[in-house]
Design a protein around this motif. Sequence first.
Motif, PDB file in Angstrom:
ATOM      1  N   PRO A   1       0.801  -1.236   0.000  1.00  0.00           N
ATOM      2  CA  PRO A   1       0.000   0.000   0.000  1.00  0.00           C
ATOM      3  C   PRO A   1       0.838   1.293   0.000  1.00  0.00           C
ATOM      4  CG  PRO A   1      -0.232  -1.204   2.088  1.00  0.00           C
ATOM      5  CD  PRO A   1       0.516  -2.095   1.162  1.00  0.00           C
ATOM      6  N   ALA A   2       2.055   1.240   0.512  1.00  0.00           N
ATOM      7  CA  ALA A   2       2.876   2.456   0.548  1.00  0.00           C
ATOM      8  C   ALA A   2       3.211   2.954  -0.855  1.00  0.00           C
ATOM      9  CB  ALA A   2       4.172   2.200   1.333  1.00  0.00           C
ATOM     10  N   VAL A   3       3.224   2.056  -1.849  1.00  0.00           N
ATOM     11  CA  VAL A   3       3.600   2.465  -3.208  1.00  0.00           C
ATOM     12  C   VAL A   3       2.544   3.419  -3.779  1.00  0.00           C
ATOM     13  CG1 VAL A   3       4.151   1.687  -5.542  1.00  0.00           C
ATOM     14  CG2 VAL A   3       4.866   0.308  -3.564  1.00  0.00           C
ATOM     15  N   ALA A   4       1.282   3.030  -3.684  1.00  0.00           N
ATOM     16  CA  ALA A   4       0.214   3.894  -4.207  1.00  0.00           C
ATOM     17  C   ALA A   4       0.102   5.170  -3.376  1.00  0.00           C
ATOM     18  CB  ALA A   4      -1.111   3.136  -4.208  1.00  0.00           C
ATOM     19  N   ALA A   5       0.311   5.050  -2.073  1.00  0.00           N
ATOM     20  CA  ALA A   5       0.229   6.237  -1.208  1.00  0.00           C
ATOM     21  C   ALA A   5       1.326   7.233  -1.586  1.00  0.00           C
ATOM     22  CB  ALA A   5       0.349   5.825   0.257  1.00  0.00           C
ATOM     23  N   PHE A   6       2.535   6.723  -1.799  1.00  0.00           N
ATOM     24  CA  PHE A   6       3.636   7.605  -2.195  1.00  0.00           C
ATOM     25  C   PHE A   6       3.339   8.269  -3.540  1.00  0.00           C
ATOM     26  CE2 PHE A   6       7.707   7.944  -4.614  1.00  0.00           C
ATOM     27  CZ  PHE A   6       8.168   9.096  -3.971  1.00  0.00           C
ATOM     28  N   ALA A   7       2.810   7.491  -4.485  1.00  0.00           N
ATOM     29  CA  ALA A   7       2.494   8.047  -5.808  1.00  0.00           C
ATOM     30  C   ALA A   7       1.473   9.182  -5.683  1.00  0.00           C
ATOM     31  CB  ALA A   7       1.972   6.949  -6.730  1.00  0.00           C
ATOM     32  N   ARG A   8       0.472   9.006  -4.832  1.00  0.00           N
ATOM     33  CA  ARG A   8      -0.542  10.057  -4.624  1.00  0.00           C
ATOM     34  C   ARG A   8       0.088  11.312  -4.024  1.00  0.00           C
ATOM     35  NH1 ARG A   8      -3.729   5.966  -2.682  1.00  0.00           N
ATOM     36  NH2 ARG A   8      -3.209   6.446  -0.516  1.00  0.00           N
ATOM     37  N   GLU A   9       0.968  11.102  -3.044  1.00  0.00           N
ATOM     38  CA  GLU A   9       1.566  12.254  -2.363  1.00  0.00           C
ATOM     39  C   GLU A   9       2.524  13.003  -3.293  1.00  0.00           C
ATOM     40  OE1 GLU A   9       0.949   9.870   1.793  1.00  0.00           O
ATOM     41  OE2 GLU A   9       2.990  10.047   0.991  1.00  0.00           O
ATOM     42  N   LEU A  10       3.255  12.252  -4.114  1.00  0.00           N
ATOM     43  CA  LEU A  10       4.162  12.900  -5.064  1.00  0.00           C
ATOM     44  C   LEU A  10       3.358  13.647  -6.130  1.00  0.00           C
ATOM     45  CD1 LEU A  10       7.054  13.439  -5.946  1.00  0.00           C
ATOM     46  CD2 LEU A  10       7.034  11.267  -7.187  1.00  0.00           C
ATOM     47  N   ALA A  11       2.242  13.059  -6.555  1.00  0.00           N
ATOM     48  CA  ALA A  11       1.379  13.718  -7.545  1.00  0.00           C
ATOM     49  C   ALA A  11       0.877  15.049  -6.992  1.00  0.00           C
ATOM     50  CB  ALA A  11       0.203  12.812  -7.907  1.00  0.00           C
ATOM     51  N   ARG A  12       0.491  15.048  -5.723  1.00  0.00           N
ATOM     52  CA  ARG A  12       0.007  16.281  -5.106  1.00  0.00           C
ATOM     53  C   ARG A  12       1.124  17.326  -5.085  1.00  0.00           C
ATOM     54  NH1 ARG A  12      -1.463  14.764   0.290  1.00  0.00           N
ATOM     55  NH2 ARG A  12      -2.787  13.266  -0.779  1.00  0.00           N
ATOM     56  N   TYR A  13       2.324  16.907  -4.715  1.00  0.00           N
ATOM     57  CA  TYR A  13       3.473  17.831  -4.670  1.00  0.00           C
ATOM     58  C   TYR A  13       3.722  18.453  -6.039  1.00  0.00           C
ATOM     59  CZ  TYR A  13       8.343  19.383  -4.313  1.00  0.00           C
ATOM     60  OH  TYR A  13       9.490  20.117  -4.375  1.00  0.00           O
ATOM     61  N   LEU A  14       3.502  17.668  -7.108  1.00  0.00           N
ATOM     62  CA  LEU A  14       3.816  18.139  -8.463  1.00  0.00           C
ATOM     63  C   LEU A  14       2.616  18.808  -9.140  1.00  0.00           C
ATOM     64  CD1 LEU A  14       5.928  15.080  -9.669  1.00  0.00           C
ATOM     65  CD2 LEU A  14       6.783  17.340  -9.026  1.00  0.00           C
ATOM     66  N   GLY A  15       1.548  18.998  -8.421  1.00  0.00           N
ATOM     67  CA  GLY A  15       0.410  19.697  -8.984  1.00  0.00           C
ATOM     68  C   GLY A  15      -0.495  18.811  -9.819  1.00  0.00           C
ATOM     69  N   GLY A  16      -0.492  17.521  -9.525  1.00  0.00           N
ATOM     70  CA  GLY A  16      -1.556  16.662 -10.041  1.00  0.00           C
ATOM     71  C   GLY A  16      -1.345  15.840 -11.292  1.00  0.00           C
ATOM     72  N   PRO A  17      -0.105  15.566 -11.745  1.00  0.00           N
ATOM     73  CA  PRO A  17       0.006  14.621 -12.870  1.00  0.00           C
ATOM     74  C   PRO A  17      -0.269  13.204 -12.361  1.00  0.00           C
ATOM     75  CG  PRO A  17       2.185  15.062 -11.991  1.00  0.00           C
ATOM     76  CD  PRO A  17       1.220  15.947 -11.214  1.00  0.00           C
ATOM     77  N   HIS A  18      -0.467  12.251 -13.279  1.00  0.00           N
ATOM     78  CA  HIS A  18      -0.458  10.841 -12.883  1.00  0.00           C
ATOM     79  C   HIS A  18       0.985  10.467 -12.578  1.00  0.00           C
ATOM     80  CE1 HIS A  18      -4.598  10.324 -14.228  1.00  0.00           C
ATOM     81  NE2 HIS A  18      -4.258  11.159 -15.209  1.00  0.00           N
ATOM     82  N   VAL A  19       1.193   9.738 -11.511  1.00  0.00           N
ATOM     83  CA  VAL A  19       2.541   9.301 -11.125  1.00  0.00           C
ATOM     84  C   VAL A  19       2.581   7.777 -11.156  1.00  0.00           C
ATOM     85  CG1 VAL A  19       4.222   9.192  -9.239  1.00  0.00           C
ATOM     86  CG2 VAL A  19       3.024  11.342  -9.728  1.00  0.00           C
TER      87      VAL A  19
END
Length: 396
Positions: free
Chosen positions: A43-61
């Motif tokens: 589960p940490a993989v998808a959570a990290f991807a969501r958090e990184l996406a938020r940091y970058l202003g919303g692309p798919h990660v």
Amino acid sequence: MSIPAPPTPIHLLDLPAQHAPLRAELEAAVQACFEEAAFVQGPAVAAFARELARYLGGPHVVPCANGTDALQLALMSLRLPAGAEVIVPAFTYVATLEAAAVLGLRPVPADVLPGTFNLDPRAVAAALTPRTRAIVAVHLFGQCADLWALRQLADQHGVALIEDNAQALGATFRTAGGETWVAGTVGEVGTTSFFPSKNLGGFGDGGALFTRDAERAAYLRQLANHGQSRKYHHEHVGLNSRLDTLQAALLRVKLPHLPAWTAARQHVAARYDELLGELPGLHVPARDPRSTHVFHQYTLTLADAPGHRAAVQEFLRVRGVPSAVYYPLPNHLQPAYAHLGYRPGQFPVAEQLCRTVLSLPVHPTLAEEQIRYVAAVVKAAVGESALDLMPKQTTA
Ligand SMILES: *Cc1c(COP(=O)(O)O)cnc(C)c1O
């Protein structure tokens, strides 16, 4: 010139100092992974991807195993025919070319600008042929390439723009129209690396892809996981390139600190700029006023004279100042790329940079007295060896 007394030891990179205040949190993250035992696709993989996406202003990660795989996956997602040409900077880490070469594509170097070290859009325009299918822009050392010109060139010629953002996570670029673009989210695909020394480094290899296109994101996710849509259903020839759950869990602890670490790197760089200024035979890194710079590296350019950089580096080393050369040999002259048929002199800016660049410590935990010491030693080194470069005086 007098050099102040050396302060506490100076490192090119100081991950132990960066991690020390986070130790309890990092250990708790590892402990949680042990208990869940979902080491792949946890589960940490998808959570990290969501958090990184938020940091970058919303692309798919789309997380993957490393930054080189990210480049390879980005190119795979373009479905290019064998032999298609991919324009790459003549001055970059080898992975940028390697990803194209392993896919049977032809990397075509284009020269860079001497100030920013990034792709020269005029050189890119000159390198375009009817076989060109993609341009890979590298945001070298933490500053955006000319995204405005490169996006326009790509659109005009109907080729894809890929951004190799391994060194500039969090950098932004202001467009002619006053919009703010986030590095890695402007091209059809952007890539990054979580190699330990990068601005957001893991505890081993890691990487990710960014795209604003949901369909491409789904395709990339499949490509990175054996081309499968669901388990044992393989729609594409893919790779096994996944971010380990442990890495994602540890990166989740580090990500919230990235803005402060970036600000600290920018502070170190600004102090070096002030302390070093412009000296004969030394240029501080040039800034493109449209781009922020996240200073993965703080890279000087020195005089282009035989043995000069090595002498400066040795002067620094014996006084406890580490430095590094990124990159000493241009990729087009490496044995692995001899088959491309390039000769010395074809990319003069890149070749000169390989002889003259020198990177100083710029990590976020450098203290003021260390910064002052590094600057003083660099000034002394350049001053001293500048004397050696002068024509010898003859007495009449
Ligand atoms: C680090 C880096 C890569 C490769 O990333 P890995 O995670 O080491 O595979 C690619 N391009 C550039 C510009 C890099 O700095």
